[in-house]
Design an enzyme around this catalytic site. Sequence first.
Site, mmCIF file in Angstrom:
data_model
loop_
_atom_site.group_PDB
_atom_site.id
_atom_site.type_symbol
_atom_site.label_atom_id
_atom_site.label_comp_id
_atom_site.label_asym_id
_atom_site.label_seq_id
_atom_site.Cartn_x
_atom_site.Cartn_y
_atom_site.Cartn_z
ATOM 1 N N HIS A 287 0.880 -0.832 -0.069
ATOM 2 C CA HIS A 287 0.042 -0.028 -0.071
ATOM 3 C C HIS A 287 1.241 1.392 0.044
ATOM 4 O O HIS A 287 2.018 1.105 0.055
ATOM 5 C CB HIS A 287 -0.560 -0.401 1.294
ATOM 6 C CG HIS A 287 -1.477 -1.200 1.016
ATOM 7 N ND1 HIS A 287 -2.894 -1.006 2.063
ATOM 8 C CD2 HIS A 287 -2.020 -2.000 0.240
ATOM 9 C CE1 HIS A 287 -3.241 -1.940 1.988
ATOM 10 N NE2 HIS A 287 -3.492 -2.608 1.168
ATOM 11 N N GLU B 293 1.302 3.585 1.754
ATOM 12 C CA GLU B 293 1.404 4.275 3.418
ATOM 13 C C GLU B 293 2.992 3.174 3.618
ATOM 14 O O GLU B 293 3.265 3.812 4.101
ATOM 15 C CB GLU B 293 0.394 4.172 4.223
ATOM 16 C CG GLU B 293 -0.339 5.195 4.258
ATOM 17 C CD GLU B 293 -1.708 4.781 2.859
ATOM 18 O OE1 GLU B 293 -2.814 5.100 3.273
ATOM 19 O OE2 GLU B 293 -1.469 3.328 2.383
ATOM 20 N N CYS C 179 -5.923 2.093 5.735
ATOM 21 C CA CYS C 179 -6.874 0.802 6.122
ATOM 22 C C CYS C 179 -6.050 0.223 7.283
ATOM 23 O O CYS C 179 -5.066 0.764 8.314
ATOM 24 C CB CYS C 179 -6.386 0.121 4.898
ATOM 25 S SG CYS C 179 -4.308 -0.611 5.616
ATOM 26 N N CYS D 87 -2.073 -0.241 7.470
ATOM 27 C CA CYS D 87 -1.531 0.675 7.296
ATOM 28 C C CYS D 87 -0.996 1.543 8.023
ATOM 29 O O CYS D 87 -0.221 2.740 9.501
ATOM 30 C CB CYS D 87 -2.011 2.075 5.772
ATOM 31 S SG CYS D 87 -1.345 1.442 4.473
#
Length: 160
Positions: A57, A59, A87, A90
């Site tokens: 992801h 991040e 999320c 993250c």
Amino acid sequence: MCRDHDHHKWMQQAIDLSLEKMNAGFGGPFGAVIVKDNKIIAQGYNQVTSLMDPTAHAEITAIRSACQTLNSFDLSGCEIYTSCEPCPMCLSAIYWARLDKIYYANTRQDAAKIGFDDEYFYKEVCSPIEQRNIPCIQIGHEQGLEAFKEWQNKPDKVLY
């Protein structure tokens, strides 16, 4: 000291990165930048489908890059600007990295509207272990404790 203009500038860079990399075929529409001392020290973008890595992801990739840049697993003194509310994975990584602040553009509800619904994960993390959808079965507890005992007595350990 950070000016409000700088916050908007860094957020725009995260959003621009999300658009650029999404349109280039790297993954979903997510971008992030990490700022320290009023300078961007790292950036990340979603690469889940291009790397075949569900943890890639924006991040997470930004945190990995920032840690390499600073040669540290501790990102205290840094802030993250991300194109969407993080999320649960993250968010956990942000806490583990000790980032000072999270700025985000889109909400998790906005993400859900385009097919990125994390509500299931938020609920699973908060559910009692015996009620989670993926069975969690403890085995080898005594053997597992051996490594913890050694860690506890390790004179040169680095806490994190």
